[in-house]
Design an enzyme around this catalytic site. Structure first.
Site, PDB file in Angstrom:
ATOM      1  N   SER A   1     -40.775  33.254  23.443  1.00  0.00           N
ATOM      2  CA  SER A   1     -39.688  32.329  23.102  1.00  0.00           C
ATOM      3  C   SER A   1     -39.720  32.108  21.590  1.00  0.00           C
ATOM      4  CB  SER A   1     -39.945  30.989  23.811  1.00  0.00           C
ATOM      5  OG  SER A   1     -39.062  29.992  23.354  1.00  0.00           O
TER       6      SER A   1
ATOM      7  N   TYR B   1     -45.515  23.692  25.814  1.00  0.00           N
ATOM      8  CA  TYR B   1     -44.720  24.926  25.953  1.00  0.00           C
ATOM      9  C   TYR B   1     -45.018  25.827  24.759  1.00  0.00           C
ATOM     10  CZ  TYR B   1     -40.594  27.897  26.850  1.00  0.00           C
ATOM     11  OH  TYR B   1     -39.752  28.964  27.104  1.00  0.00           O
TER      12      TYR B   1
HETATM   13  N1  LIG Z   1     -33.467  30.126  28.765  1.00  0.00           N
HETATM   14  C1  LIG Z   1     -33.974  29.986  27.538  1.00  0.00           C
HETATM   15  O1  LIG Z   1     -33.397  29.309  26.670  1.00  0.00           O
HETATM   16  C2  LIG Z   1     -35.264  30.683  27.186  1.00  0.00           C
HETATM   17  C3  LIG Z   1     -35.636  30.722  25.831  1.00  0.00           C
HETATM   18  C4  LIG Z   1     -36.837  31.310  25.490  1.00  0.00           C
HETATM   19  C5  LIG Z   1     -37.638  31.866  26.455  1.00  0.00           C
HETATM   20  N2  LIG Z   1     -37.259  31.833  27.757  1.00  0.00           N
HETATM   21  C6  LIG Z   1     -38.179  32.407  28.749  1.00  0.00           C
HETATM   22  O2  LIG Z   1     -37.484  33.320  29.581  1.00  0.00           O
HETATM   23  C7  LIG Z   1     -38.162  33.430  30.821  1.00  0.00           C
HETATM   24  C8  LIG Z   1     -37.145  33.375  31.947  1.00  0.00           C
HETATM   25  O3  LIG Z   1     -36.540  32.105  31.962  1.00  0.00           O
HETATM   26  P1  LIG Z   1     -34.985  31.855  32.269  1.00  0.00           P
HETATM   27  O4  LIG Z   1     -34.425  31.211  31.077  1.00  0.00           O
HETATM   28  O5  LIG Z   1     -34.356  33.067  32.822  1.00  0.00           O
HETATM   29  O6  LIG Z   1     -35.116  30.674  33.366  1.00  0.00           O
HETATM   30  P2  LIG Z   1     -34.880  30.622  34.933  1.00  0.00           P
HETATM   31  O7  LIG Z   1     -33.481  30.995  35.290  1.00  0.00           O
HETATM   32  O8  LIG Z   1     -35.378  29.272  35.351  1.00  0.00           O
HETATM   33  O9  LIG Z   1     -35.853  31.754  35.500  1.00  0.00           O
HETATM   34  C9  LIG Z   1     -37.229  31.561  35.653  1.00  0.00           C
HETATM   35  C10 LIG Z   1     -37.726  32.554  36.682  1.00  0.00           C
HETATM   36  O10 LIG Z   1     -39.152  32.400  36.807  1.00  0.00           O
HETATM   37  C11 LIG Z   1     -39.456  32.402  38.178  1.00  0.00           C
HETATM   38  N3  LIG Z   1     -40.682  31.690  38.450  1.00  0.00           N
HETATM   39  C12 LIG Z   1     -40.996  30.423  38.085  1.00  0.00           C
HETATM   40  N4  LIG Z   1     -42.199  30.104  38.565  1.00  0.00           N
HETATM   41  C13 LIG Z   1     -42.653  31.193  39.259  1.00  0.00           C
HETATM   42  C14 LIG Z   1     -43.833  31.484  39.985  1.00  0.00           C
HETATM   43  N5  LIG Z   1     -44.796  30.564  40.115  1.00  0.00           N
HETATM   44  N6  LIG Z   1     -43.967  32.705  40.542  1.00  0.00           N
HETATM   45  C15 LIG Z   1     -42.989  33.614  40.422  1.00  0.00           C
HETATM   46  N7  LIG Z   1     -41.850  33.409  39.735  1.00  0.00           N
HETATM   47  C16 LIG Z   1     -41.699  32.198  39.176  1.00  0.00           C
HETATM   48  C17 LIG Z   1     -38.258  31.760  38.862  1.00  0.00           C
HETATM   49  O11 LIG Z   1     -38.160  32.210  40.211  1.00  0.00           O
HETATM   50  P3  LIG Z   1     -38.519  31.346  41.521  1.00  0.00           P
HETATM   51  O12 LIG Z   1     -38.253  29.903  41.203  1.00  0.00           O
HETATM   52  O13 LIG Z   1     -37.615  31.916  42.552  1.00  0.00           O
HETATM   53  O14 LIG Z   1     -39.956  31.644  41.793  1.00  0.00           O
HETATM   54  C18 LIG Z   1     -37.108  32.334  38.050  1.00  0.00           C
HETATM   55  O15 LIG Z   1     -36.718  33.576  38.579  1.00  0.00           O
HETATM   56  C19 LIG Z   1     -39.219  32.328  30.839  1.00  0.00           C
HETATM   57  O16 LIG Z   1     -40.473  32.882  30.560  1.00  0.00           O
HETATM   58  C20 LIG Z   1     -38.779  31.408  29.716  1.00  0.00           C
HETATM   59  O17 LIG Z   1     -39.859  30.692  29.156  1.00  0.00           O
HETATM   60  C21 LIG Z   1     -36.091  31.271  28.141  1.00  0.00           C
END
Ligand SMILES: NC(=O)c1ccc[n+]([C@@H]2O[C@H](COP(=O)([O-])OP(=O)(O)OC[C@H]3O[C@@H](n4cnc5c(N)ncnc54)[C@H](OP(=O)(O)O)[C@@H]3O)[C@@H](O)[C@H]2O)c1
Length: 254
Positions: A149, A162
């Protein structure tokens, strides 16, 4: 020139929504067979059906990757059922923000469990398979893409834990990159800024309001923007390693 991924196998963690879902679709469209791991298996089933309808191959794996046995099981099932592992996208993660003072300790534990330990468990299980894939056709190169991130680069008040987890992802990725790059396993770090997904919805209401205000005037990224960056990384020819991509919404200053 981008390579295609025909004949290769990818495992995407956190494929049930957001960046993981978009990435799985992009990898499948480029020819990879894709293993989809997360806890919400109904969402994975829908995604697998979409990939298959477009002529792709998908395997649904219910896994909580904070459990070492389930993380290892996800990797082993991928190899057992799809035959190999060329690409691991360590994407599953949580972002639980708010002041450190008085924060629920359980939120810190959840973030360390998923953002750090979950990623490490998947990486540990996958490395022997990635090293083997890097020695064989069709590509003779393999990829681990770790989703960090902007928070892995820049620490902010209200985001300390975080930040700690994502800085940890960056440190692990760079150390591991140096160790395995000579064997043609490329370890890459992707650092998204504000991206419109479900990520912030797991925060307490007052924290969600703070996040909403921070991004109120910003045209945020879409999950597909990050998926395209990941696809760019893994479709480079064997001699090109994209080590790191930091990608923010244009209006996000820090
Ligand atoms: N969105 C942003 O602004 C942003 C910015 C920087 C970095 N990121 C990073 O991008 C990545 C993806 O996030 P996103 O933004 O796409 O959010 P999201 O839509 O909430 O997706 C998160 C994913 O992680 C899975 N997950 C959470 N806990 C889990 C567990 N214990 N075991 C297996 N899967 C798990 C969730 O699936 P289930 O709940 O079905 O298990 C979901 O598919 C993360 O690492 C986040 O830190 C996001």
């Amino acid at each position: 020139m981008a390579d295609r991924l025909d004949g290769t196998v990818a495992l995407v963690t956190g494929a049930s929504s957001g960046i993981g879902e978009a990435t799985a679709l992009a990898l499948a469209a480029s020819g990879a067979s894709v293993a989809l791991a997360a806890r919400r298996v109904d969402r994975l089933d829908e995604l697998a059906a979409k990939i298959r309808a477009e002529g792709g191959r998908a395997l649904v794996i219910r896994a909580d990757v904070t459990d070492e046995a389930q993380a290892r099981g996800a990797v082993e099932r991928t190899v057992a059922e799809l035959g190999r592992l060329d690409t691991l996208v360590n994407n599953a993660g949580q972002m639980l923000l708010g002041p450190a003072v008085g924060a629920p300790l359980s939120e810190w534990q959840r973030m360390v469990d998923i953002n750090v330990l979950g990623l490490l468990y998947c990486s540990h299980a996958a490395l022997p398979h990635l090293l083997a894939a890097a020695e064989s056709a069709p590509r003779r190169v393999a990829d681990m893409v770790n989703i960090s991130s902007v928070a892995g680069r820049v620490a902010r008040s209200g985001s300390a834990v975080y930040n700690a987890t994502k800085h940890g992802v960056g440190a692990f990725s760079e150390g591991l990159r140096q160790e395995v790059t000579g064997r043609h396993v490329r370890v890459s770090l992707v650092e998204p800024g504000g991206t419109r997904t479900e990520l912030s919805s797991h925060n307490r209401p007052e924290v969600q309001e703070t996040i909403r205000q921070r991004f109120a005037d910003i045209d945020m990224l879409h999950a597909t923007d990050i998926a395209e960056a990941i696809l760019y990384i893994v479709t480079r020819p064997r001699y090109v390693a994209v080590n790191e991509i930091l990608i923010r919404p244009t209006e996000q200053a820090n």
